[in-house]
Design a protein around this motif. Sequence first.
Motif, short mmCIF file in Angstrom:
data_model
loop_
_atom_site.label_atom_id
_atom_site.label_comp_id
_atom_site.label_asym_id
_atom_site.label_seq_id
_atom_site.Cartn_x
_atom_site.Cartn_y
_atom_site.Cartn_z
N HIS A 17 36.52 -107.17 2.03
CA HIS A 17 36.74 -108.14 3.10
C HIS A 17 36.87 -107.37 4.41
O HIS A 17 37.00 -106.15 4.41
CB HIS A 17 37.99 -108.98 2.84
CG HIS A 17 39.24 -108.16 2.86
ND1 HIS A 17 39.62 -107.37 1.79
CD2 HIS A 17 40.16 -107.96 3.82
CE1 HIS A 17 40.74 -106.74 2.09
NE2 HIS A 17 41.09 -107.09 3.32
N MET A 18 36.85 -108.09 5.51
CA MET A 18 36.99 -107.47 6.82
C MET A 18 38.44 -107.53 7.29
O MET A 18 39.07 -108.60 7.23
CB MET A 18 36.10 -108.18 7.85
CG MET A 18 34.62 -108.04 7.57
SD MET A 18 33.59 -108.92 8.76
CE MET A 18 33.82 -110.63 8.21
N GLU A 19 38.96 -106.42 7.71
CA GLU A 19 40.29 -106.38 8.31
C GLU A 19 40.22 -107.01 9.69
O GLU A 19 39.16 -107.13 10.30
CB GLU A 19 40.77 -104.93 8.43
CG GLU A 19 40.83 -104.18 7.12
CD GLU A 19 41.99 -104.62 6.25
OE1 GLU A 19 43.01 -105.10 6.79
OE2 GLU A 19 41.89 -104.49 5.02
N GLU A 20 41.37 -107.41 10.24
CA GLU A 20 41.40 -108.04 11.57
C GLU A 20 40.79 -107.14 12.63
O GLU A 20 40.07 -107.62 13.51
CB GLU A 20 42.84 -108.42 11.93
CG GLU A 20 42.93 -109.37 13.11
CD GLU A 20 42.29 -110.72 12.86
OE1 GLU A 20 41.63 -111.24 13.79
OE2 GLU A 20 42.43 -111.27 11.76
N SER A 21 41.05 -105.84 12.57
CA SER A 21 40.50 -104.92 13.57
C SER A 21 38.96 -104.88 13.50
O SER A 21 38.29 -104.77 14.53
CB SER A 21 41.08 -103.52 13.40
OG SER A 21 40.75 -103.00 12.12
N VAL A 22 38.41 -104.99 12.31
CA VAL A 22 36.95 -105.03 12.14
C VAL A 22 36.39 -106.33 12.71
O VAL A 22 35.38 -106.32 13.42
CB VAL A 22 36.58 -104.86 10.65
CG1 VAL A 22 35.12 -105.18 10.39
CG2 VAL A 22 36.92 -103.45 10.18
N MET A 23 37.04 -107.43 12.43
CA MET A 23 36.58 -108.71 12.97
C MET A 23 36.64 -108.71 14.49
O MET A 23 35.72 -109.20 15.16
CB MET A 23 37.40 -109.86 12.38
CG MET A 23 37.15 -110.04 10.88
SD MET A 23 37.94 -111.50 10.16
CE MET A 23 39.66 -111.05 10.22
N ASP A 24 37.68 -108.12 15.07
CA ASP A 24 37.79 -108.02 16.53
C ASP A 24 36.67 -107.15 17.10
O ASP A 24 36.11 -107.47 18.14
CB ASP A 24 39.15 -107.45 16.93
CG ASP A 24 40.29 -108.42 16.74
OD1 ASP A 24 40.03 -109.65 16.60
OD2 ASP A 24 41.45 -107.96 16.69
N PHE A 25 36.35 -106.05 16.42
CA PHE A 25 35.27 -105.17 16.87
C PHE A 25 33.95 -105.94 16.88
O PHE A 25 33.19 -105.88 17.85
CB PHE A 25 35.17 -103.94 15.95
CG PHE A 25 34.26 -102.87 16.47
CD1 PHE A 25 34.77 -101.80 17.19
CD2 PHE A 25 32.90 -102.91 16.25
CE1 PHE A 25 33.94 -100.80 17.67
CE2 PHE A 25 32.05 -101.93 16.72
CZ PHE A 25 32.58 -100.86 17.43
#
Length: 95
Positions: free
Chosen positions: A11-19
Amino acid sequence: MPGARAKVRDHMEESVMDFIRSSPLAVLATSDQGGHCNASPRGGTPGFVQVIDKRRLLLPDVAGNCLFQSYGNVGLLFFIPGRDHTVHINGSARL
């Protein structure tokens, strides 16, 4: 290598989704069952790729060469100019 393995998630971590939300550039890479590869740039204003949830992205259809080579198993590499890191996502695509 343990450090590299720690980066792989289902899954994508929040920091990845923000990037991804901040990225104006991505490269979409695919391969077919015969091992034939294709890579094509994608871009737009930041947020052109929408984060649906921790496992799904919505990538807009872009007019291209009409060969429809970008469906199936995919890899996405996101860039932000001026930053020294990228985000790489693997998965499958469907219409």
